[in-house]
Design a protein around this motif. Structure first.
Motif, PDB file in Angstrom:
ATOM      1  N   GLU A  70       0.802  -1.227   0.101  1.00  0.00           N
ATOM      2  CA  GLU A  70       0.071  -0.094  -0.009  1.00  0.00           C
ATOM      3  C   GLU A  70       0.751   1.194  -0.016  1.00  0.00           C
ATOM      4  N   ARG A  71       1.642   1.317   0.814  1.00  0.00           N
ATOM      5  CA  ARG A  71       2.898   2.439   0.905  1.00  0.00           C
ATOM      6  C   ARG A  71       3.494   2.538  -0.617  1.00  0.00           C
ATOM      7  N   ASN A  72       4.085   1.379  -1.029  1.00  0.00           N
ATOM      8  CA  ASN A  72       4.542   1.649  -2.294  1.00  0.00           C
ATOM      9  C   ASN A  72       3.648   2.172  -3.457  1.00  0.00           C
ATOM     10  N   ALA A  73       2.432   1.609  -3.470  1.00  0.00           N
ATOM     11  CA  ALA A  73       1.260   2.056  -4.231  1.00  0.00           C
ATOM     12  C   ALA A  73       0.984   3.513  -4.198  1.00  0.00           C
ATOM     13  N   GLN A  74       1.408   3.769  -2.898  1.00  0.00           N
ATOM     14  CA  GLN A  74       0.975   5.476  -2.518  1.00  0.00           C
ATOM     15  C   GLN A  74       2.314   6.356  -3.192  1.00  0.00           C
ATOM     16  N   VAL A  75       3.359   5.764  -3.015  1.00  0.00           N
ATOM     17  CA  VAL A  75       4.594   6.438  -3.577  1.00  0.00           C
ATOM     18  C   VAL A  75       4.549   6.460  -5.028  1.00  0.00           C
ATOM     19  N   VAL A  76       4.198   5.501  -5.625  1.00  0.00           N
ATOM     20  CA  VAL A  76       3.934   5.168  -7.266  1.00  0.00           C
ATOM     21  C   VAL A  76       2.768   6.181  -7.588  1.00  0.00           C
ATOM     22  N   MET A  77       1.721   6.708  -6.882  1.00  0.00           N
ATOM     23  CA  MET A  77       0.952   7.375  -7.150  1.00  0.00           C
ATOM     24  C   MET A  77       1.492   8.795  -7.012  1.00  0.00           C
ATOM     25  N   GLN A  78       2.135   9.200  -6.239  1.00  0.00           N
ATOM     26  CA  GLN A  78       2.686  10.641  -5.896  1.00  0.00           C
ATOM     27  C   GLN A  78       3.674  10.736  -7.068  1.00  0.00           C
ATOM     28  N   LYS A  79       4.506   9.767  -7.439  1.00  0.00           N
ATOM     29  CA  LYS A  79       5.442   9.753  -8.601  1.00  0.00           C
ATOM     30  C   LYS A  79       4.658  10.261  -9.658  1.00  0.00           C
ATOM     31  N   SER A  80       3.768   9.284 -10.043  1.00  0.00           N
ATOM     32  CA  SER A  80       3.053   9.571 -11.241  1.00  0.00           C
ATOM     33  C   SER A  80       2.205  11.000 -11.229  1.00  0.00           C
ATOM     34  N   ASN A  81       1.789  11.506 -10.022  1.00  0.00           N
ATOM     35  CA  ASN A  81       1.448  12.786 -10.376  1.00  0.00           C
ATOM     36  C   ASN A  81       2.279  13.919 -10.560  1.00  0.00           C
ATOM     37  N   GLU A  82       3.697  13.834  -9.850  1.00  0.00           N
ATOM     38  CA  GLU A  82       4.659  14.691  -9.939  1.00  0.00           C
ATOM     39  C   GLU A  82       5.259  14.499 -11.675  1.00  0.00           C
ATOM     40  N   TYR A  83       5.100  13.223 -12.151  1.00  0.00           N
ATOM     41  CA  TYR A  83       5.722  13.209 -13.351  1.00  0.00           C
ATOM     42  C   TYR A  83       4.583  13.879 -14.568  1.00  0.00           C
ATOM     43  N   ARG A  84       3.324  13.706 -14.182  1.00  0.00           N
ATOM     44  CA  ARG A  84       2.298  14.323 -14.696  1.00  0.00           C
ATOM     45  C   ARG A  84       2.337  15.835 -14.789  1.00  0.00           C
ATOM     46  N   GLU A  85       2.532  16.370 -13.397  1.00  0.00           N
ATOM     47  CA  GLU A  85       2.893  17.790 -13.397  1.00  0.00           C
ATOM     48  C   GLU A  85       3.885  18.403 -14.075  1.00  0.00           C
ATOM     49  N   ARG A  86       5.098  17.632 -14.143  1.00  0.00           N
ATOM     50  CA  ARG A  86       6.360  18.002 -14.599  1.00  0.00           C
ATOM     51  C   ARG A  86       6.261  17.809 -16.242  1.00  0.00           C
ATOM     52  N   LEU A  87       5.318  17.072 -16.716  1.00  0.00           N
ATOM     53  CA  LEU A  87       4.939  16.836 -18.221  1.00  0.00           C
ATOM     54  C   LEU A  87       4.376  18.063 -18.839  1.00  0.00           C
ATOM     55  N   ALA A  88       3.313  18.360 -17.652  1.00  0.00           N
ATOM     56  CA  ALA A  88       2.479  19.391 -18.109  1.00  0.00           C
ATOM     57  C   ALA A  88       3.227  20.548 -18.100  1.00  0.00           C
ATOM     58  N   GLU A  89       4.182  21.002 -17.368  1.00  0.00           N
ATOM     59  CA  GLU A  89       5.003  22.147 -17.224  1.00  0.00           C
ATOM     60  C   GLU A  89       6.004  22.274 -18.541  1.00  0.00           C
ATOM     61  N   LEU A  90       6.378  21.003 -18.873  1.00  0.00           N
ATOM     62  CA  LEU A  90       7.378  20.895 -20.071  1.00  0.00           C
ATOM     63  C   LEU A  90       6.588  21.038 -21.280  1.00  0.00           C
ATOM     64  N   GLN A  91       5.293  20.775 -21.199  1.00  0.00           N
ATOM     65  CA  GLN A  91       4.468  21.077 -22.613  1.00  0.00           C
ATOM     66  C   GLN A  91       3.975  22.450 -22.545  1.00  0.00           C
ATOM     67  N   SER A  92       3.920  23.033 -21.325  1.00  0.00           N
ATOM     68  CA  SER A  92       3.548  24.584 -21.357  1.00  0.00           C
ATOM     69  C   SER A  92       4.981  25.324 -21.839  1.00  0.00           C
ATOM     70  N   ALA A  93       5.901  25.049 -21.437  1.00  0.00           N
ATOM     71  CA  ALA A  93       7.197  25.581 -21.941  1.00  0.00           C
ATOM     72  C   ALA A  93       7.566  25.415 -23.194  1.00  0.00           C
ATOM     73  N   VAL A  94       7.076  23.948 -23.677  1.00  0.00           N
ATOM     74  CA  VAL A  94       7.295  23.942 -25.128  1.00  0.00           C
ATOM     75  C   VAL A  94       6.367  24.959 -26.065  1.00  0.00           C
ATOM     76  N   LYS A  95       5.069  25.031 -25.643  1.00  0.00           N
ATOM     77  CA  LYS A  95       4.260  26.031 -26.085  1.00  0.00           C
ATOM     78  C   LYS A  95       4.681  27.523 -25.958  1.00  0.00           C
ATOM     79  N   GLU A  96       4.975  27.779 -25.079  1.00  0.00           N
ATOM     80  CA  GLU A  96       5.505  29.170 -24.658  1.00  0.00           C
ATOM     81  C   GLU A  96       6.649  29.476 -25.408  1.00  0.00           C
ATOM     82  N   SER A  97       7.720  28.539 -25.508  1.00  0.00           N
ATOM     83  CA  SER A  97       8.940  28.778 -26.606  1.00  0.00           C
ATOM     84  C   SER A  97       8.539  28.932 -28.153  1.00  0.00           C
TER      85      SER A  97
END
Length: 173
Positions: A70-97
């Motif tokens: 369960e803890r590992n699943a929570q960590v994976v979910m957190q990482k997944s959310n972080e990666y989604r946020e990072r991907l969104a940031e990168l996509q917005s940076a690509v659009k801005e550039s």
């Protein structure tokens, strides 16, 4: 007639005895089959009890593993959310550039990044050269004075070196 009735009675008794023997044999076979089933059931029951005991002993370990998963699943979910946020940031940076609008591909962006690194290296080299010039005095006459001081210092160092070499070789004799 008496002997006939005796023979009939003996035959009747013999037939009844055979029937009883057959019934007894059948009952013995049924009893043996039931005893075999009882032993088999007892063996299965013993195995089930042993399995139940093993499960009871393993229950705390299994619970701990479940909590860990369960803890590992929570960590994976957190990482997944972080990666989604990072991907969104990168996509917005690509659009801005504007790279997307210019139709730049990953390889082209990587090539541009390489050129930027080359330019940085060139700028760093030129800044190092410039720093060397900053160390010089602003007046030419002061530059000659510094040059003479450096020559004197060089001569002193050469003299010290010669003296050290002479001292080293004179002690070996």
């Amino acid at each position: 007639m008496h002997s006939e009735s005796f023979e009939c009675a003996v035959a009747s008794q013999t037939m009844q005895q055979f029937k009883r023997q057959t019934e007894i044999s059948s009952l013995n076979e049924q009893t043996a089959g039931l005893q075999q089933k009882i032993r088999s059931s007892q063996n299965r029951q013993a195995k089930l009890r042993a399995l139940l005991e093993d499960r009871r002993k393993a229950a705390p370990i299994e619970e701990q593993k479940a909590r860990e998963w369960e803890r590992n699943a929570q960590v994976v979910m957190q990482k997944s959310n972080e990666y989604r946020e990072r991907l969104a940031e990168l996509q917005s940076a690509v659009k801005e550039s504007g790279a997307e609008e210019r139709g730049l591909t990953y390889d082209q962006l990587k090539e541009l990044d390489g050129r930027v690194e080359e330019l940085r290296a060139t700028v760093d080299k030129k800044q190092n050269i410039y720093k060397g010039y900053e160390a010089l005095p602003p007046d030419i006459s002061l530059a000659y004075v510094k040059l003479e001081e450096a020559k004197v210092k060089l001569e002193q160092l050469r003299a010290e070196c010669e003296h050290a070499v002479d001292a080293a070789f004179s002690t070996r004799k």
